[in-house]
Design an enzyme around this catalytic site. Sequence first.
Site, PDB file in Angstrom:
ATOM      1  N   LYS A   1       0.828  -1.203   0.000  1.00  0.00           N
ATOM      2  CA  LYS A   1       0.000   0.000   0.000  1.00  0.00           C
ATOM      3  C   LYS A   1       0.862   1.252   0.000  1.00  0.00           C
ATOM      4  CE  LYS A   1      -1.522   2.027   3.691  1.00  0.00           C
ATOM      5  NZ  LYS A   1      -2.238   2.696   4.806  1.00  0.00           N
ATOM      6  N   ASN A   2       1.914   1.255   0.827  1.00  0.00           N
ATOM      7  CA  ASN A   2       2.728   2.456   0.982  1.00  0.00           C
ATOM      8  C   ASN A   2       3.647   2.720  -0.209  1.00  0.00           C
ATOM      9  OD1 ASN A   2       1.567   3.011   3.441  1.00  0.00           O
ATOM     10  ND2 ASN A   2       3.152   1.979   4.627  1.00  0.00           N
TER      11      ASN A   2
ATOM     12  N   CYS B   1      -5.396   7.597  10.220  1.00  0.00           N
ATOM     13  CA  CYS B   1      -5.506   6.962  11.530  1.00  0.00           C
ATOM     14  C   CYS B   1      -5.235   7.968  12.654  1.00  0.00           C
ATOM     15  CB  CYS B   1      -4.511   5.809  11.647  1.00  0.00           C
ATOM     16  SG  CYS B   1      -4.898   4.408  10.605  1.00  0.00           S
TER      17      CYS B   1
ATOM     18  N   ARG C   1       0.729  14.022  12.396  1.00  0.00           N
ATOM     19  CA  ARG C   1       1.525  13.810  11.187  1.00  0.00           C
ATOM     20  C   ARG C   1       1.577  15.153  10.466  1.00  0.00           C
ATOM     21  NH1 ARG C   1       1.003   7.974   9.450  1.00  0.00           N
ATOM     22  NH2 ARG C   1      -0.204   6.943  11.039  1.00  0.00           N
TER      23      ARG C   1
ATOM     24  N   ASP D   1       5.159   0.375  12.151  1.00  0.00           N
ATOM     25  CA  ASP D   1       3.998  -0.326  11.610  1.00  0.00           C
ATOM     26  C   ASP D   1       3.956  -1.801  12.001  1.00  0.00           C
ATOM     27  OD1 ASP D   1       2.847   1.860  10.467  1.00  0.00           O
ATOM     28  OD2 ASP D   1       3.394   1.397   8.408  1.00  0.00           O
TER      29      ASP D   1
ATOM     30  N   ARG E   1      -8.257  -0.919   5.110  1.00  0.00           N
ATOM     31  CA  ARG E   1      -7.453   0.154   4.531  1.00  0.00           C
ATOM     32  C   ARG E   1      -6.071  -0.329   4.130  1.00  0.00           C
ATOM     33  NH1 ARG E   1      -6.097   4.138   8.210  1.00  0.00           N
ATOM     34  NH2 ARG E   1      -5.077   5.081   6.410  1.00  0.00           N
TER      35      ARG E   1
END
Length: 422
Positions: free
Chosen positions: A22-23, A118, A123, A310, A402
């Site tokens: 995803k990233n 999230c 951030r 993560d 997600r």
Amino acid sequence: MDKLLIRGGRRLQGELEVSGAKNAALPELCATLLTQEPVMLTNVPRLRDIATMRALLDHMGVQTRTHGERGGMSFHAAGDLLPEAPYELVKTMRASVLVLGPLLARLGHARVSLPGGCAIGARPVDQHIKGLQAMGAQIEVEHGYMVARLPQGRTRLRGARIATDMVTVTGTENFLMAACLAEGETVLENAAQEPEIPDLAEMLIAMGAKIEGHGTSRIHIQGVERLHGCQHQVVADRIEAGTFLCAVAATGGDVVLRHGRGEHLEAVIDKLRDAGAVIEAGNGFLRVRSEGRLRAQSFRTTEYPGFPTDMQAQFMALNCISEGTSTVTETIFENRFMHVSELMRLGARIQIDGKVAVVEGVRRLSGATVMATDLRASASLVIAGLVAEGETVVDRIYHLDRGYDQMEAKLRAIGADIERIK
């Protein structure tokens, strides 16, 4: 709202495929804004965040299509684009800030909502703004939006030396994409080194960009006037692979992860081996075997190549049923212990003191209803449910959707008793 029902106590055995990251996919979708020519991506994971980013590109006027069963997607950002990312589309996804650099570089102006995502801590986007300002952009924050434009008379960003105050993955990605079409050379100091960064750089190079040093803390980009289309395969998701490694280590079993890359998970694999799991890393696969109770391992999260934030929640779930006491120190996000209270509902013994969680391993957990608070917390609760006695229900799994591509289906295929319920 969907939930997961897990009946714990099953060993995991077999094979599964690790999906695309995803990233990596999210910034690579944004990179398609840099060219008027078609771009083809393969191994794109089927995730809620990917669908949100695709909807955003559709809103801007990009033609997007899905191809086949193997995660193929094509993008064509030709013609007039609408350089706006409205709040309604990006409020659930912090990665929306990644359209700012490409839009500025390609069109010279953009209006992008401050991102959501999230609730695991601040951030800030100030590093993105400062870096793009160093490249000549004029940026103001007004009414919840970043409004950016080039100065009067300029048609391109200019190269610059950008040294961020902290290591920022999305900041590095934004600057990397913007610099590809800037005038002159850009040097990124204190750049993020996560594997998703060089994967994005390799895609940009395939589009005609001139980049050196990607994967190190200093990246050099020589701007070019235009980029062309390309075909690129998204790198495998190291966090998904690490999550399954922890799940098998916790439950016991023998599982092969196809497309897993051990070189992207060295810090996690080292801790799993110290705990007593057997990990084999080969060309395009990882194999994990585990028997009996493992030994608890202390660790500290930090930027790549250190232990990833993560993976903190997933490894903590493993520590909860391991032998001994461990300390988990979280240095990246200030609110990333929200899963602790839910793990304690299952019988875990955890005490928090600021950025440190002290975990006293117990022999067994007991099934209960728990609630996910963020993406990786969801994964930790699934792992805990797999080892708990009785039934565990994980609520609010839209967080899980997600970032994990059909997680319950993959777990079921290797022997877990898990199902999605309404």
